[in-house]
Design an enzyme around this catalytic site. Structure first.
Site, PDB file in Angstrom:
ATOM      1  N   ASP A 103       0.823  -1.209   0.000  1.00  0.00           N
ATOM      2  CA  ASP A 103       0.000   0.000   0.000  1.00  0.00           C
ATOM      3  C   ASP A 103       0.859   1.262   0.000  1.00  0.00           C
ATOM      4  OD1 ASP A 103      -2.053   1.811   0.316  1.00  0.00           O
ATOM      5  OD2 ASP A 103      -2.255   1.474   2.472  1.00  0.00           O
ATOM      6  N   THR A 144      -6.591   3.936  11.051  1.00  0.00           N
ATOM      7  CA  THR A 144      -7.905   3.922  10.415  1.00  0.00           C
ATOM      8  C   THR A 144      -7.743   4.308   8.950  1.00  0.00           C
ATOM      9  OG1 THR A 144      -8.946   4.532  12.483  1.00  0.00           O
ATOM     10  CG2 THR A 144     -10.240   4.865  10.487  1.00  0.00           C
ATOM     11  N   GLY A 146      -9.526   4.441   4.831  1.00  0.00           N
ATOM     12  CA  GLY A 146     -10.798   4.752   4.191  1.00  0.00           C
ATOM     13  C   GLY A 146     -11.780   3.597   4.253  1.00  0.00           C
ATOM     14  N   SER A 147     -11.305   2.358   4.369  1.00  0.00           N
ATOM     15  CA  SER A 147     -12.238   1.233   4.386  1.00  0.00           C
ATOM     16  C   SER A 147     -12.045   0.310   5.578  1.00  0.00           C
ATOM     17  CB  SER A 147     -12.158   0.448   3.075  1.00  0.00           C
ATOM     18  OG  SER A 147     -10.842   0.034   2.823  1.00  0.00           O
ATOM     19  N   TYR A 267       2.338  11.215   1.675  1.00  0.00           N
ATOM     20  CA  TYR A 267       1.839  10.297   0.669  1.00  0.00           C
ATOM     21  C   TYR A 267       2.748  10.469  -0.543  1.00  0.00           C
ATOM     22  CZ  TYR A 267      -2.516  10.802   3.298  1.00  0.00           C
ATOM     23  OH  TYR A 267      -3.454  10.835   4.278  1.00  0.00           O
ATOM     24  N   ASP A 294      -1.752   5.522  -5.170  1.00  0.00           N
ATOM     25  CA  ASP A 294      -2.029   4.579  -4.102  1.00  0.00           C
ATOM     26  C   ASP A 294      -2.307   3.160  -4.604  1.00  0.00           C
ATOM     27  OD1 ASP A 294      -2.750   3.342  -1.778  1.00  0.00           O
ATOM     28  OD2 ASP A 294      -4.626   4.436  -1.517  1.00  0.00           O
ATOM     29  N   THR A 297      -5.438   1.260  -3.002  1.00  0.00           N
ATOM     30  CA  THR A 297      -6.834   1.596  -3.289  1.00  0.00           C
ATOM     31  C   THR A 297      -7.197   0.996  -4.645  1.00  0.00           C
ATOM     32  OG1 THR A 297      -7.001   3.535  -1.875  1.00  0.00           O
ATOM     33  CG2 THR A 297      -8.369   3.547  -3.856  1.00  0.00           C
ATOM     34  N   THR A 298      -8.338   0.325  -4.688  1.00  0.00           N
ATOM     35  CA  THR A 298      -8.714  -0.385  -5.903  1.00  0.00           C
ATOM     36  C   THR A 298      -9.058   0.555  -7.055  1.00  0.00           C
ATOM     37  OG1 THR A 298      -9.679  -2.052  -4.461  1.00  0.00           O
ATOM     38  CG2 THR A 298     -10.236  -2.189  -6.791  1.00  0.00           C
TER      39      THR A 298
END
Ligand SMILES: *[C@@H]1O[C@H](CO)[C@@H](O)[C@H](O)[C@H]1NC(C)=O
Ligand SMILES: *[C@@H]1O[C@H](CO)[C@@H](O)[C@H](O)[C@H]1NC(C)=O
Ligand SMILES: *[C@@H]1O[C@H](CO)[C@@H](O)[C@H](O)[C@H]1NC(C)=O
Ligand SMILES: *[C@@H]1O[C@H](CO)[C@@H](O)[C@H](O)[C@H]1NC(C)=O
Ligand SMILES: *[C@@H]1O[C@H](CO)[C@@H](O)[C@H](O)[C@H]1NC(C)=O
Ligand SMILES: *[C@@H]1O[C@H](CO)[C@@H](O)[C@H](O)[C@H]1NC(C)=O
Length: 476
Positions: A103, A144, A146-147, A267, A294, A297-298
Site C-alpha cells: 500500500d 484507520t 478509508g475502508s 503520501y 495509491d 486503493t482499488t
C-alpha cells in the site's frame, strides 16, 4: 559565484542528455526530467533544482560499494479481480512467511496476531512465541483507513523481503481488524508511504533500505496485472511485480516520466493537471488537484463535482444511490476513454478498467467514484484502476513518482488465467527452502466478481487520521 553556477549548469545539461549507467552497471537510469521551464526562474524552485543537479553529479561520480547494494523482486498476487495486490515478507527467527497488501497510500506495517479475535478469520497469523527474536514494545497501535481499521501492539523483529533483511523492524501485531480489510491469503498490510504518515511513527522497511543505500537505485517499481475483465479469473491470480531498488526495463517501453513531488514526502502525492473523458478536457482547478498515487486503493476517487463532469461526457450515465452511493452507472455499450495527466503525458485508463462491474444486462458501474470531500485531504486517490495501465516508479531521491508505457511483455501478463499464482517467499538467495504460508495455493476458485448485482467493498487503504492535515496550504 556566477561562474560556479554556470559550470554546474553546463555539467548538468550534459548529464541530462547522456544516459548514465546504473550504479550496478546493469540497469539504465531513466533521466528525463519533468517538463518545466529550465532552469526554473522562481528562487525557491531554483534552489531545489540546483540541489537535484548536485545529487545527480554525486550519484554519477561516487563509486558505489557494490557489495552493499542490490535489487530484489517480489512477485505479486492479484486478489479478487484487481481488488488488491499482495506481496510477501518473512518475519522472525526462524522466519515465517506472510502475505501483505502493498500500500503506497500508508506507511505502517502490521500483521494479524495469534490473539486476533475479529476480522482475522482464516488468515495466517503471526505467533510471537515462535520467533526467538521478537520483542513486544507494549506500545498500543491503531490505524484507520478509508475502508476500515486495525489495532494492536507495536513490536520489533527481523523482517525479510525480496532478499533484503532488516534486523529490527518496528511493526504492529493486530488483534482487532475491521471486517473485510483482510482476506486470506493477506495477513496484514505493508505501507510504502513515507514515515511522516505512519500512525506508529516507525520507519517503514522500504525507507530503511533506501536510506541505508542498500538499494542499487533509490526507487521501487510496480507493475500490476489486469484480470477484472476476465470472467474466468480465479480469486487469486498472478499480480505482477514489486521491484525494489530498480525499475524493470523489460516491463516498460521508453523512459519513465518522473514528476517531482510538490512537497516533501508524506503520501506519494502529485498534482493532477488535466483529465479528459471521451476526448473532452475536464478543467481541474489547482485547489482540487492533489492526488495520492495509491497501490492500496482499488479504484480512482475524486472530488464530487469533477467526477460528475467526467460522467457528463457519457450519455445515459447517472449517479448511483443506496449501495451505489458515490458511484455512477452508465450504459455498458459505451466505451469510456479517460486520461489523467500529472504535468506531462496524458495517461489513458483503458475502457475495461473504467468499466468496474456489470450490474444489469445493460448497466455498468464506473471505476471513478466521488470521494467524500469533507473527510479527505488528497483531492484524488489514484488507485489500481489507473495503475494497471502504466509501470509506476516511486523514487525516494529526488522525490518523485514516474510513469512509463507498459511493454508488450508486461501487457502479455494480463488475463492469463492458467499461470501459477506466486507463493509467499522471502527470496533469500541460498537461505534454504521457501516457506509457504497457509491458504495461498494457486488452485483458487473463480472469483464471484462477474456475478450480476454483487457489490464488493473496494479497498481504500489511505489512513484517514491524516486527512485533517491541510495539504493545500503546503502545496499551493
Ligand atoms: C504486548 O504487550 C501488551 C502490553 O503489555 C500486551 O497487552 C500484549 O498482549 C502483548 N502482546 C504480545 C503479542 O505479547
Ligand atoms: C489510537 O491511538 C491513539 C494514539 O496512540 C489514541 O489516542 C486513540 O485513543 C486510539 N484510538 C483507538 C480507537 O484505539
Ligand atoms: C530485542 O530486545 C533485546 C534487548 O533490548 C535486543 O538485544 C534485541 O536486539 C531486540 N530484538 C530485535 C529484533 O530488535
Ligand atoms: C535497529 O538497529 C540499528 C543498528 O543495530 C540501530 O541503530 C537502531 O537504533 C535500531 N532500531 C530500533 C528501532 O531498535
Ligand atoms: C523483469 O520482468 C520480466 C518479465 O516479467 C522478468 O522475466 C524478469 O525476470 C524481470 N527482471 C528482473 C530483474 O526481475
Ligand atoms: C475511445 O478510444 C478508442 C481507441 O482510441 C476509439 O476507437 C473510440 O472511438 C473512443 N470512444 C469514444 C467514445 O471516444
Amino acid at each position: 559565484m556566477t561562474s560556479t553556477f554556470l559550470l554546474v549548469l553546463l555539467l548538468s545539461r550534459s548529464l541530462l542528455t547522456v544516459a548514465s549507467p546504473g550504479l550496478d552497471g546493469s540497469q539504465g537510469v531513466s533521466t528525463p526530467l519533468f517538463r518545466r521551464s529550465f532552469p526554473p526562474t522562481d528562487p525557491e524552485k531554483l534552489g531545489i533544482w540546483a540541489q537535484i543537479q548536485r545529487e545527480k553529479l554525486e550519484a554519477k561520480y561516487h563509486t558505489p560499494d557494490l557489495h552493499r547494494r542490490g535489487t530484489g523482486v517480489n512477485l505479486l498476487v492479484n486478489q479478487d479481480a484487481d481488488s488488491s495486490y499482495i506481496g510477501s515478507i518473512a518475519i522472525g527467527t526462524p522466519p515465517s512467511t506472510f502475505s501483505v497488501i502493498l500500500d503506497t497510500g500508508s506507511a505502517d506495517l502490521w500483521i494479524a496476531s495469534e490473539h486476533c479475535t475479529s476480522g482475522c478469520n482464516s488468515v495466517s497469523k503471526f505467533v510471537t512465541s515462535s520467533s526467538t527474536t521478537y520483542n513486544n514494545s507494549s506500545v498500543p497501535f491503531n490505524v484507520t483507513y478509508g475502508s476500515g481499521s486495525a489495532s494492536g501492539y507495536m513490536g520489533e523483529d527481523v523482517i525479510q523481503m525480496a532478499g533484503f533483511t532488516v534486523a529490527n523492524q518496528s511493526f504492529a501485531i493486530c488483534d482487532t481488524v475491521s471486517d473485510g480489510l483482510l482476506q486470506s491469503p493477506a495477513s496484514g498490510l505493508m505501507g510504502l508511504g513515507f514515515q511522516t504518515i505512519a500512525s506508529s511513527g516507525a520507519v517503514p522497511l522500504w525507507e530503511t533500505l533506501v536510506t541505508s543505500k542498500t538499494w542499487s537505485e533509490p526507487v521501487m517499481g510496480f507493475h500490476l496485472t489486469r484480470f477484472g475483465d476476465v470472467p474466468t479469473a480465479r480469486t487469486l491470480e498472478p499480480g505482477g511485480s514489486f521491484d525494489m531498488g530498480f525499475t524493470n526495463t523489460t516491463l516498460y517501453d521508453g523512459d519513465i516520466e518522473y514528476i517531482y513531488l510538490p512537497q516533501a514526502g508524506t503520501y506519494w502525492l502529485l498534482s493532477i493537471t488535466k483529465v479528459t473523458a471521451q476526448g473532452n478536457e475536464i478543467p481541474i482547478p489547482g485547489v482540487l488537484s492533489s492526488a495520492a498515487i495509491d497501490t492500496g486503493t482499488t479504484l480512482v476517487g475524486g472530488p464530487g463535482t469533477l467526477v460528475a463532469r467526467i460522467y457528463d461526457q457519457i450519455p445515459g450515465s447517472y449517479a448511483g444511490s443506496g449501495a451505489y452511493q458515490n458511484y455512477y452507472i452508465y450504459p455498458c455499450n459505451t466505451q469510456v476513454n479517460v486520461t489523467l495527466s500529472f504535468g506531462g503525458t496524458n495517461w489513458a485508463v483503458s475502457p475495461q478498467d473504467f468499466r468496474l462491474q456489470k450490474i444489469s444486462d445493460t448497466q455498468c458501474l464506473g471505476a471513478f467514484f466521488q470521494l467524500e470531500t469533507a473527510s479527505t485531504s488528497p483531492d484524488w486517490i489514484v488507485g489500481d484502476t489507473f495503475l494497471k495501465n502504466v509501470y509506476t516508479a516511486f523514487r525516494y531521491s529526488p522525490a518523485s513518482v514516474g510513469f512509463a508505457t507498459l511493454s508488450s511483455t508486461a501487457m502479455s501478463l494480463n488475463g492469463h488465467v492458467s499461470e501459477p499464482v506466486p507463493s509467499p517467499t522471502m527470496n533469500s538467495p541460498g537461505a534454504g527452502p521457501t516457506i509457504t504460508a497457509a491458504g495461498s495455493s494457486g488452485t483458487s476458485q473463480p472469483t464471484s466478481k462477474g456475478h450480476v448485482n454483487q457489490f464488493f467493498v473496494h479497498p481504500f487503504l489511505i489512513p484517514l487520521i491524516y486527512f485533517a492535515m491541510n495539504f493545500h496550504t503546503m502545496l499551493y
